[in-house]
Design a protein around this motif. Structure first.
Motif, PDB file in Angstrom:
ATOM      1  N   ASP A 208       0.839  -1.210   0.000  1.00 41.98           N
ATOM      2  CA  ASP A 208       0.000   0.000   0.000  1.00 41.98           C
ATOM      3  C   ASP A 208       0.871   1.256   0.000  1.00 41.98           C
ATOM      4  OD1 ASP A 208      -2.306  -1.489   0.045  1.00 41.98           O
ATOM      5  OD2 ASP A 208      -2.732  -1.182   2.168  1.00 41.98           O
ATOM      6  N   ALA A 209       1.899   1.257   0.857  1.00 41.74           N
ATOM      7  CA  ALA A 209       2.781   2.421   0.945  1.00 41.74           C
ATOM      8  C   ALA A 209       3.537   2.645  -0.357  1.00 41.74           C
ATOM      9  CB  ALA A 209       3.762   2.235   2.103  1.00 41.74           C
ATOM     10  N   ASP A 210       3.965   1.559  -0.987  1.00 42.86           N
ATOM     11  CA  ASP A 210       4.658   1.684  -2.267  1.00 42.86           C
ATOM     12  C   ASP A 210       3.728   2.232  -3.342  1.00 42.86           C
ATOM     13  OD1 ASP A 210       7.075   0.854  -1.340  1.00 42.86           O
ATOM     14  OD2 ASP A 210       6.936  -1.189  -2.103  1.00 42.86           O
ATOM     15  N   ALA A 211       2.491   1.746  -3.356  1.00 46.03           N
ATOM     16  CA  ALA A 211       1.519   2.237  -4.346  1.00 46.03           C
ATOM     17  C   ALA A 211       1.297   3.732  -4.161  1.00 46.03           C
ATOM     18  CB  ALA A 211       0.201   1.476  -4.212  1.00 46.03           C
ATOM     19  N   ARG A 212       1.147   4.160  -2.921  1.00 51.11           N
ATOM     20  CA  ARG A 212       0.973   5.601  -2.647  1.00 51.11           C
ATOM     21  C   ARG A 212       2.164   6.392  -3.159  1.00 51.11           C
ATOM     22  NH1 ARG A 212       0.433   7.410   3.530  1.00 51.11           N
ATOM     23  NH2 ARG A 212       2.508   6.463   3.536  1.00 51.11           N
ATOM     24  N   ARG A 213       3.359   5.855  -2.962  1.00 54.38           N
ATOM     25  CA  ARG A 213       4.581   6.547  -3.385  1.00 54.38           C
ATOM     26  C   ARG A 213       4.641   6.681  -4.909  1.00 54.38           C
ATOM     27  NH1 ARG A 213      10.134   3.846  -3.961  1.00 54.38           N
ATOM     28  NH2 ARG A 213      11.534   5.566  -4.419  1.00 54.38           N
ATOM     29  N   TYR A 214       4.305   5.608  -5.610  1.00 51.78           N
ATOM     30  CA  TYR A 214       4.497   5.620  -7.059  1.00 51.78           C
ATOM     31  C   TYR A 214       3.368   6.324  -7.816  1.00 51.78           C
ATOM     32  CZ  TYR A 214       8.584   2.638  -6.630  1.00 51.78           C
ATOM     33  OH  TYR A 214       9.833   2.148  -6.322  1.00 51.78           O
ATOM     34  N   VAL A 215       2.167   6.380  -7.241  1.00 55.08           N
ATOM     35  CA  VAL A 215       1.093   7.118  -7.928  1.00 55.08           C
ATOM     36  C   VAL A 215       0.968   8.543  -7.397  1.00 55.08           C
ATOM     37  CG1 VAL A 215      -0.178   4.988  -8.385  1.00 55.08           C
ATOM     38  CG2 VAL A 215      -0.779   6.347  -6.379  1.00 55.08           C
ATOM     39  N   GLY A 216       1.707   8.848  -6.321  1.00 51.96           N
ATOM     40  CA  GLY A 216       1.754  10.214  -5.834  1.00 51.96           C
ATOM     41  C   GLY A 216       0.768  10.572  -4.757  1.00 51.96           C
ATOM     42  N   SER A 217      -0.134   9.652  -4.404  1.00 50.51           N
ATOM     43  CA  SER A 217      -1.144   9.923  -3.374  1.00 50.51           C
ATOM     44  C   SER A 217      -1.741   8.604  -2.897  1.00 50.51           C
ATOM     45  CB  SER A 217      -2.250  10.823  -3.928  1.00 50.51           C
ATOM     46  OG  SER A 217      -3.341  10.910  -3.023  1.00 50.51           O
ATOM     47  N   GLY A 218      -2.199   8.600  -1.648  1.00 54.07           N
ATOM     48  CA  GLY A 218      -2.853   7.414  -1.120  1.00 54.07           C
ATOM     49  C   GLY A 218      -4.352   7.402  -1.367  1.00 54.07           C
ATOM     50  N   ASP A 219      -4.893   8.528  -1.843  1.00 55.32           N
ATOM     51  CA  ASP A 219      -6.343   8.631  -2.020  1.00 55.32           C
ATOM     52  C   ASP A 219      -6.917   7.647  -3.053  1.00 55.32           C
ATOM     53  OD1 ASP A 219      -6.477  10.561  -0.081  1.00 55.32           O
ATOM     54  OD2 ASP A 219      -6.344  12.236  -1.500  1.00 55.32           O
ATOM     55  N   ALA A 262      -6.489 -14.275   9.397  1.00 53.75           N
ATOM     56  CA  ALA A 262      -6.601 -13.323   8.295  1.00 53.75           C
ATOM     57  C   ALA A 262      -5.249 -13.080   7.639  1.00 53.75           C
ATOM     58  CB  ALA A 262      -7.178 -12.008   8.802  1.00 53.75           C
ATOM     59  N   THR A 263      -5.233 -13.089   6.318  1.00 48.78           N
ATOM     60  CA  THR A 263      -4.019 -12.793   5.561  1.00 48.78           C
ATOM     61  C   THR A 263      -3.889 -11.304   5.274  1.00 48.78           C
ATOM     62  OG1 THR A 263      -5.198 -13.210   3.493  1.00 48.78           O
ATOM     63  CG2 THR A 263      -3.998 -15.062   4.471  1.00 48.78           C
ATOM     64  N   HIS A 264      -4.968 -10.548   5.504  1.00 48.29           N
ATOM     65  CA  HIS A 264      -4.972  -9.119   5.213  1.00 48.29           C
ATOM     66  C   HIS A 264      -5.363  -8.332   6.466  1.00 48.29           C
ATOM     67  CE1 HIS A 264      -5.144 -10.856   1.244  1.00 48.29           C
ATOM     68  NE2 HIS A 264      -5.064  -9.682   0.668  1.00 48.29           N
ATOM     69  N   PRO A 265      -4.764  -7.176   6.663  1.00 43.71           N
ATOM     70  CA  PRO A 265      -5.186  -6.310   7.773  1.00 43.71           C
ATOM     71  C   PRO A 265      -6.552  -5.702   7.467  1.00 43.71           C
ATOM     72  CG  PRO A 265      -3.528  -5.196   6.438  1.00 43.71           C
ATOM     73  CD  PRO A 265      -3.647  -6.586   5.896  1.00 43.71           C
ATOM     74  N   PRO A 266      -7.239  -5.170   8.468  1.00 42.53           N
ATOM     75  CA  PRO A 266      -8.547  -4.562   8.232  1.00 42.53           C
ATOM     76  C   PRO A 266      -8.456  -3.433   7.209  1.00 42.53           C
ATOM     77  CG  PRO A 266      -8.146  -4.830  10.583  1.00 42.53           C
ATOM     78  CD  PRO A 266      -6.862  -5.141   9.897  1.00 42.53           C
ATOM     79  N   VAL A 267      -9.449  -3.351   6.332  1.00 44.27           N
ATOM     80  CA  VAL A 267      -9.461  -2.320   5.294  1.00 44.27           C
ATOM     81  C   VAL A 267      -9.439  -0.927   5.922  1.00 44.27           C
ATOM     82  CG1 VAL A 267     -10.862  -1.279   3.469  1.00 44.27           C
ATOM     83  CG2 VAL A 267     -10.589  -3.752   3.574  1.00 44.27           C
ATOM     84  N   GLU A 268     -10.162  -0.751   7.022  1.00 45.47           N
ATOM     85  CA  GLU A 268     -10.215   0.559   7.672  1.00 45.47           C
ATOM     86  C   GLU A 268      -8.823   1.018   8.101  1.00 45.47           C
ATOM     87  OE1 GLU A 268     -13.995  -1.431   7.601  1.00 45.47           O
ATOM     88  OE2 GLU A 268     -12.058  -2.054   8.458  1.00 45.47           O
ATOM     89  N   GLU A 269      -8.024   0.074   8.619  1.00 47.02           N
ATOM     90  CA  GLU A 269      -6.662   0.413   9.047  1.00 47.02           C
ATOM     91  C   GLU A 269      -5.789   0.735   7.846  1.00 47.02           C
ATOM     92  OE1 GLU A 269      -3.354   1.223  11.268  1.00 47.02           O
ATOM     93  OE2 GLU A 269      -5.436   1.020  11.926  1.00 47.02           O
ATOM     94  N   ARG A 270      -5.967  -0.001   6.767  1.00 47.46           N
ATOM     95  CA  ARG A 270      -5.181   0.271   5.555  1.00 47.46           C
ATOM     96  C   ARG A 270      -5.507   1.661   5.002  1.00 47.46           C
ATOM     97  NH1 ARG A 270      -5.941  -4.824   1.646  1.00 47.46           N
ATOM     98  NH2 ARG A 270      -4.449  -3.622   0.374  1.00 47.46           N
ATOM     99  N   ILE A 271      -6.791   2.000   5.005  1.00 52.14           N
ATOM    100  CA  ILE A 271      -7.191   3.310   4.496  1.00 52.14           C
ATOM    101  C   ILE A 271      -6.647   4.422   5.381  1.00 52.14           C
ATOM    102  CG2 ILE A 271      -9.200   4.823   4.156  1.00 52.14           C
ATOM    103  CD1 ILE A 271     -10.742   2.340   3.224  1.00 52.14           C
ATOM    104  N   ALA A 272      -6.697   4.200   6.704  1.00 55.13           N
ATOM    105  CA  ALA A 272      -6.185   5.211   7.632  1.00 55.13           C
ATOM    106  C   ALA A 272      -4.699   5.470   7.388  1.00 55.13           C
ATOM    107  CB  ALA A 272      -6.414   4.762   9.071  1.00 55.13           C
ATOM    108  N   ARG A 273      -3.949   4.419   7.136  1.00 53.62           N
ATOM    109  CA  ARG A 273      -2.513   4.584   6.873  1.00 53.62           C
ATOM    110  C   ARG A 273      -2.278   5.276   5.536  1.00 53.62           C
ATOM    111  NH1 ARG A 273       1.367  -0.141   9.205  1.00 53.62           N
ATOM    112  NH2 ARG A 273       0.284  -0.548  11.176  1.00 53.62           N
ATOM    113  N   LEU A 274      -3.078   4.932   4.549  1.00 54.07           N
ATOM    114  CA  LEU A 274      -2.918   5.547   3.233  1.00 54.07           C
ATOM    115  C   LEU A 274      -3.190   7.050   3.270  1.00 54.07           C
ATOM    116  CD1 LEU A 274      -4.600   2.823   0.995  1.00 54.07           C
ATOM    117  CD2 LEU A 274      -2.255   3.648   0.745  1.00 54.07           C
ATOM    118  N   GLN A 275      -4.116   7.437   4.106  1.00 51.86           N
ATOM    119  CA  GLN A 275      -4.498   8.845   4.165  1.00 51.86           C
ATOM    120  C   GLN A 275      -3.870   9.582   5.340  1.00 51.86           C
ATOM    121  OE1 GLN A 275      -8.835   8.449   4.055  1.00 51.86           O
ATOM    122  NE2 GLN A 275      -8.791   8.819   1.858  1.00 51.86           N
TER     123      GLN A 275
END
Length: 276
Positions: A208-219, A262-275
């Protein structure tokens, strides 16, 4: 060094998995005798390669992935080319599949990677959101964590099968031994998977952090995750099996056991980190 935490986790988990793998080799030697150790050694090494290839093939086959024609999906191919160049990896093969839900996953390694996008995802997401999802999947290939996940799942399954047969062959009551063997094998497989899960959830945060870095935003990725989750909640059945779900950007399985492991963290937590 980028992603030190992920790399350290991968080394630690790889060491533990190698320990389980070595234990299986020792069991084989104790059963067949030390005179066959060259065959056991070669067999164990070959099995790793076969399991890797089989895991990749199985994931693609499970969802019916087909090559993504460049003339029809020109914009997506361009996105992947640009992102791959920026990440300094070879452009992976692109495939599309009808999974029943909007989702995507990557498999393979750097230089031989594959990214699969569901047709449903392309219908639900905007172009910038699709780009963010693809950047997330390319990050998995760049970070080499896909290989660890596939081999980890394979070794866990192998340990489970070995334990099951040890229990069955050690007993003298066929029906009871089969039941006990199945229970023991399942528990052994889950035990090994605990170590695989030690990197599974963390690798999603890193991608997720890499995607935010390469597209320029976590939104865009945050918005994509919201749409994927909302769409998945309205679907009862998908073509994504348990093994492939661990590779996907979102695991829509709602069973209690899958929530615990669970193999994935909660979506809410992922979104919070992205933003954040």
């Amino acid at each position: 060094m980028r992603h030190t935490g992920l790399k350290l986790r991968m080394v630690a988990v790889g060491t533990v998995l190698f320990g389980f793998y070595s234990a299986l080799a020792l069991v084989a030697l104790s059963v067949f005798g030390t005179g066959v150790w060259p065959f056991v050694a070669v067999g164990m090494l070959l099995f790793v390669g076969v399991q890797y290839k089989l895991g990749k093939w199985s994931a693609l086959r499970s969802v019916g992935a087909q090559d993504m024609p460049e003339e029809e999906f020109r914009e997506i191919h361009r996105m992947v080319e640009d992102l791959s160049a920026e990440m300094d990896i070879e452009k992976p093969d692109l495939k599309v599949a009808r999974m029943g839900v909007p989702n995507a996953f990557a498999t393979g390694r750097k230089g031989a990677g594959v990214v699969v996008v569901s047709a449903e995802l392309l219908q639900v997401l905007d172009p910038d959101e699709v780009e963010a999802v693809i950047a997330h999947e390319l990050a998995h290939i760049k970070n080499r964590d896909v290989v660890t996940m596939v081999l980890g799942q394979s070794i866990a399954a192998m340990v489970g099968i070995a334990v099951q047969w040890v229990v069955i062959l050690a007993g003298d009551n066929a029906i009871v031994d089969w039941i006990l063997g199945w229970v023991a094998g399942t528990l052994a497989q889950l035990f090994v998977m605990v170590f695989v899960l030690a990197i599974s959830r963390y690798r999603e945060y890193v991608a997720d952090a890499d995607a935010r870095r390469y597209v320029g935003s976590g939104d865009p990725l945050a918005s994509a995750l919201r749409k994927i989750q909302a769409s998945s909640e309205r679907v009862e059945d998908t073509r994504i099996d348990n093994g492939t779900a661990a590779l996907c950007i979102f695991d829509s399985e709602k069973s209690l056991l899958r929530r615990v492991f669970a193999t994935h963290p909660p979506v809410e937590e992922r979104i919070a980190r992205l933003q954040g």
